[in-house]
Design an enzyme around this catalytic site. Structure first.
Site, short mmCIF file in Angstrom:
data_model
loop_
_atom_site.label_atom_id
_atom_site.label_comp_id
_atom_site.label_asym_id
_atom_site.label_seq_id
_atom_site.Cartn_x
_atom_site.Cartn_y
_atom_site.Cartn_z
N THR A 46 0.84 -1.11 0.03
CA THR A 46 -0.02 0.00 0.01
C THR A 46 0.77 1.26 0.10
OG1 THR A 46 -1.51 -1.16 1.16
CG2 THR A 46 -1.76 1.38 0.95
N TYR A 109 -13.23 -3.38 0.26
CA TYR A 109 -14.41 -3.02 -0.34
C TYR A 109 -15.64 -3.96 -0.14
CZ TYR A 109 -17.88 -0.11 -2.79
OH TYR A 109 -18.83 0.64 -3.35
N TYR A 135 -2.52 -10.28 4.85
CA TYR A 135 -2.44 -8.88 5.53
C TYR A 135 -3.70 -8.36 5.93
CZ TYR A 135 -1.24 -3.71 5.09
OH TYR A 135 -0.97 -2.48 5.44
N ARG A 140 -8.26 -0.01 6.51
CA ARG A 140 -8.27 0.02 4.91
C ARG A 140 -9.48 -0.75 4.02
NH1 ARG A 140 -4.38 3.44 2.56
NH2 ARG A 140 -2.91 4.06 3.82
N LYS A 164 0.68 -10.27 8.25
CA LYS A 164 1.03 -8.90 8.83
C LYS A 164 -0.36 -8.31 9.58
CE LYS A 164 1.93 -4.22 6.97
NZ LYS A 164 2.15 -3.67 5.87
N ILE A 206 6.53 -5.26 9.58
CA ILE A 206 6.45 -4.45 8.28
C ILE A 206 6.31 -3.09 8.61
CG2 ILE A 206 5.62 -4.51 5.80
CD1 ILE A 206 5.35 -7.55 6.22
#
Length: 293
Positions: A46, A109, A135, A140, A164, A206
């Site tokens: 990202t 989304y 992840y 997000r 992550k 990360i």
């Protein structure tokens, strides 16, 4: 998967004023991080503004990082999305030479159920030729991967080797560490709670802030893994204000300004992102000036 214990950084994509890729700037970012002790690099996450890069530009970024790295540290490549079929196809068609693992974000989304999230990762795990790091970033994606789903995936697919975890929830992180298989890595994706996660049994990070302050942040992570708590927290509290600053007006605008201040590359971002405000730049200026002194 010992190569992913420690400090990984999610690399930015530097741009020139015309918003084309700054290839030389990207090389400087890679060298700056490797020379200052990070353990592995994450490509096209990202933070790389990968959502605004064309397929051709993504290949330029990958080739540039591979060349600059020259096999010095492991590379993790971001391949994810909210179209399971498209992610599966990319997993199979992308040239993965020189890549050690895939970082794949939970579908965004669409807001799938836990079963939908499981089936998404199960589908890509069946076609992936490399280890997969899940992840989880609900801020997000608008959906959280519950620990039970992570455990299920870890037990069912040997090539799903890590997560992550970027929910920013230390309680959830501790539950993951306690319930996941012992050889499954729980990696922090939240810079502010990286150290407590490591002390609770996490495998490292990360990081975003880590690429701007790689020596100090890598040292903090190392001290944490060694359970040298006092030394680790001394560094944490020194860096903590900058963590808040770089995310105050969105990522990666903040960390790009740090690189500009360090003279490594410019801080241009692509719309819909915009550069940071003058008031935030003053705060970062003051922090960096005092940090170096």
């Amino acid at each position: 998967m010992k190569e992913f214990i420690g400090t990984g950084v999610a690399l930015i994509t530097p741009f020139l004023k015309d918003l084309s890729i700054d290839v030389e700037g990207l090389k400087r970012v890679v060298n700056f991080n490797i020379e200052n002790g990070i353990d592995y690099l994450v490509v096209l996450g990202t933070t790389a503004e990968s959502a605004t890069l064309s397929n051709e530009e993504k290949q330029v970024v990958i080739a540039t990082i591979k060349g600059a790295n020259n096999n010095r540290v492991p590379l993790v490549l971001g391949i994810g999305g909210n179209n399971t079929a498209a992610v599966s196809q990319e997993m199979q068609s992308q040239d993965l030479t020189g890549i050690s693992a895939i970082l794949s974000v939970s579908p965004y989304y669409n807001k799938p159920t836990q079963e939908g999230i499981y089936q998404h990762f199960a589908t890509i795990a069946k076609v992936a030729s490399l280890p997969i790091i899940i992840y989880n970033v609900p801020g997000r994606t608008a959906s959280n991967i519950e620990p039970e789903t992570v455990v299920r995936l870890a037990n069912d697919f040997k090539n799903i080797v890590a997560i992550k975890e970027a929910a920013g929830d230390i309680v959830q992180a501790m539950k993951l560490i306690s319930v996941c298989p012992k050889d499954f890595l729980v990696i922090s994706g939240d810079d502010m709670i990286t150290l407590p996660m490591i002390l609770a049994g996490g495998a490292g990070v990360i990081s975003v802030i880590g690429e701007g302050f790689p020596k100090e942040f890598s040292n903090m992570v190392t001290f944490g893994l060694e359970k040298n708590v006092d030394k680790a927290y001394n560094i944490h509290y020194k860096i903590a204000p900058a963590i808040d600053y770089i995310f105050e007006e969105g990522n990666p605008a903040g960390i790009k300004y740090v690189f500009k201040k360090l003279g490594i590359c410019e801080d241009y971002v692509r719309l819909p992102l915009v550069g940071i405000s003058s008031s935030l730049s003053l705060k970062l200026d003051a922090f960096i000036n005092s940090f170096d002194s």
